[in-house]
Design an enzyme around this catalytic site. Structure first.
Site, PDB file in Angstrom:
ATOM      1  N   GLU A   1     -27.690 -60.280 -54.632  1.00 55.88           N
ATOM      2  CA  GLU A   1     -28.459 -59.098 -55.025  1.00 55.88           C
ATOM      3  C   GLU A   1     -29.518 -59.449 -56.069  1.00 55.88           C
ATOM      4  O   GLU A   1     -29.558 -58.888 -57.163  1.00 55.88           O
ATOM      5  CB  GLU A   1     -27.531 -58.002 -55.559  1.00 55.88           C
ATOM      6  CG  GLU A   1     -26.571 -57.509 -54.514  1.00 55.88           C
ATOM      7  CD  GLU A   1     -25.801 -56.252 -54.893  1.00 55.88           C
ATOM      8  OE1 GLU A   1     -25.363 -55.530 -53.999  1.00 55.88           O
ATOM      9  OE2 GLU A   1     -25.618 -55.995 -56.093  1.00 55.88           O
TER      10      GLU A   1
ATOM     11  N   GLU B   1     -22.544 -57.080 -47.292  1.00 52.97           N
ATOM     12  CA  GLU B   1     -21.726 -56.154 -48.078  1.00 52.97           C
ATOM     13  C   GLU B   1     -21.973 -54.753 -47.547  1.00 52.97           C
ATOM     14  O   GLU B   1     -23.121 -54.381 -47.272  1.00 52.97           O
ATOM     15  CB  GLU B   1     -22.105 -56.162 -49.563  1.00 52.97           C
ATOM     16  CG  GLU B   1     -21.644 -57.362 -50.318  1.00 52.97           C
ATOM     17  CD  GLU B   1     -21.870 -57.212 -51.834  1.00 52.97           C
ATOM     18  OE1 GLU B   1     -21.821 -56.080 -52.343  1.00 52.97           O
ATOM     19  OE2 GLU B   1     -22.103 -58.256 -52.466  1.00 52.97           O
TER      20      GLU B   1
END
Ligand code: BG6
Length: 481
Positions: free
Chosen positions: A176, A378
């Site tokens: 991320e 995810e």
């Protein structure tokens, strides 16, 4: 004939600091995650640069995956996993971050984890840096604020690329990476901490955009160099980027809302991946940075590095969506990357708005923009689970969430998207990154461990465990309970 490709990488994802525990075993150093206390929704976890006696630090024991990885991987194999996304704790390999030689015990541990995966035919997908910068580097140079970090990161990459050559194919550089577009990414993603004496609230750290964006530049250069290094070490390596895709819609069709949404998308969803996948700062970057008063220091040669080090594939996390408006509006609680709630969507107990169609939108948007293979690394529902007296957990709400997202993933594939795989988050219950609690559970496997420090860490299969096994066995065709 299934909609998804035959070699679709079904699996699950974890991160070392949220599951391993053993935070100071076998020579491991302290990471920034290790100085974060527990918290819960509405009560921010704290960052304590000096560890406090008697305070609860969830990463220190987490779910004891470090010692139980064989048991956990056996359960993943029982579900039929083809892929396990996990991260290497940087501080197991370079405890302070600036050593010249890696820690053999740390390297050996991941040899064992990788070998265990391989024994079951599970493909490892390794995140190199997942929210656990060595705290030693924070103290030394305020971590990614400093350009020195590029060399420390590349030493780490060299050690693991060399060691695991022939046993691993897929790598992700930074988890991320775009989390640092928002202040919450400063410590976890970038290791930035300006007050090394006093505790700070994780959600309310004093913020300096200049540091975050300069830090991002260093990370982007480091990521590009790591891609190049990996291919030199093993031409079969495939290295991906990893971003939060925060699906976003204009709140109304007022042109000013549409423009506000475009600006949001550029900043949060495209800025990093434009650079990692296309190899250059986008034209819109200058004005966005100017408006924030940010001026990025670049070295001659950086542009060339970014150009040469584009990623092989693109991965992202997807949990929720939000809306943008040009009007002054309160951000919805839980919408951690800003934005206002969408009146058409329901939210999880943690305020994350559930939007399966947003995943189809995300996949199409990224594939249209970059044309590179994609992977959803995810996705999932953080929820309060109730363990029944007979040891079962009836998590129909999780099955429902995942089913609806998989349906949309299949729609996207039929739209023409090249999708490599799907690794839902927290395939085994672990510690929450944003709140630092056990109560926010994502797993197919329940871990008997609680926020009050009780629990024996036993692993128990939830209803979703059996459901996901059927999904994998049918390559996504059988989504019924
Ligand atoms: C992503 C992170 O932000 O989302 C994970 O990569 C994190 O580390 C996951 O755990 C879910 O977020 P949370 O806050 O519910 O744990």
């Amino acid at each position: 004939m299934s909609v998804l490709r035959k070699d679709f990488l079904w699996g699950g994802a974890t991160a070392a600091n949220q599951c391993e525990g053993a935070w100071d075993h076998d020579g491991k150093g302290v990471s920034v995650a290790d100085i974060c206390t527990g918290g819960r929704f509405g009560q921010s976890k704290r960052i304590t640069p000096v560890l406090e006696e008697g305070t609860f630090y969830p990463s220190h024991e987490a779910i004891q995956h470090y010692d139980r990885f064989k048991e956990d991987i056996a359960l993943f194999a029982e579900m039929g996993f083809k892929c396990y996304r996990f991260s290497i704790a940087w501080t197991r390999i370079f405890p302070n971050g600036d050593e010249t030689q890696p820690n053999e015990a740390g390297l050996r541990h991941y040899d064992e984890v990788i070998d265990e995966c391989r024994r079951y035919g599970i493909e490892p997908l390794i995140t190199i840096s997942h929210y656990e910068v060595p705290f030693g580097l924070t103290k030394k140079c305020n971590a990614w604020v400093s350009r020195e970090m590029i060399d420390y990161f590349l030493n780490y990459c060299r050690a693991i690329f060399t060691r695991y050559k022939g046993k691993v194919k897929y790598w992700l550089t930074f988890n991320e990476i775009n989390s640092a577009i928002a202040p919450m990414g400063a410590l976890l993603n970038q290791g930035i901490l300006n007050d090394l004496t006093h505790p700070t609230e994780f959600m309310h750290q004093p913020d300096q955009p200049q540091q975050r964006f300069q830090g991002l530049h260093h990370q982007l250069v480091a990521s590009a160099l790591a891609v190049q290094m990996s291919h030199e070490i093993d031409p079969d390596y495939r290295v991906g980027s990893m971003m939060i895709y925060s699906a976003s819609y204009p709140l109304t069709c007022r042109p000013s809302d549409v423009l506000a949404n475009q600006k949001y998308n550029r900043l949060y969803n495209y800025y990093c991946t434009d650079i990692q996948a296309r190899g250059a700062y986008p034209a819109y970057a200058k004005r966005l940075l100017d408006e924030m008063g940010v001026e990025i220091q670049m070295h001659p040669g950086d542009a060339e590095i970014l150009k040469k080090g584009t990623v092989d594939f693109i991965t992202f996390s997807y949990y929720m969506s939000s809306c943008q408006t040009a009007e002054k509006a309160e951000s919805g609680e839980g919408n951690i990357l800003g934005g206002v709630p969408n009146p058409y969507l329901k939210a999880s107990d943690w305020g994350w708005q559930i939007d399966p169609e947003g995943l189809r939108y995300a996949l199409n948007d990224l594939y249209d923009r970059y044309g590179k293979p994609l992977m959803v690394v995810e996705n999932g529902l953080g929820a309060k689970d109730e363990l029944q007296a007979d040891g079962t957990v009836n998590d129909d709400y999780r099955i429902d969430y995942l089913r609806r997202h998989i349906e949309q993933m299949k729609e996207a594939v039929q739209d023409g998207v090249d999708l490599m795989g799907y690794t839902p988050w927290g395939c085994i219950d672990l510690v929450s990154a944003s709140t630092g609690e056990y109560a926010k559970r994502y797993g197919f496997i329940y871990v008997r461990r609680y926020d009050n420090g009780t629990g024996d860490f036993a692993r128990l299969k939830k209803k979703s465990f059996y459901w996901y096994k059927k999904v994998i066995a049918s390559n996504g065709e059988n989504l019924s309970d």
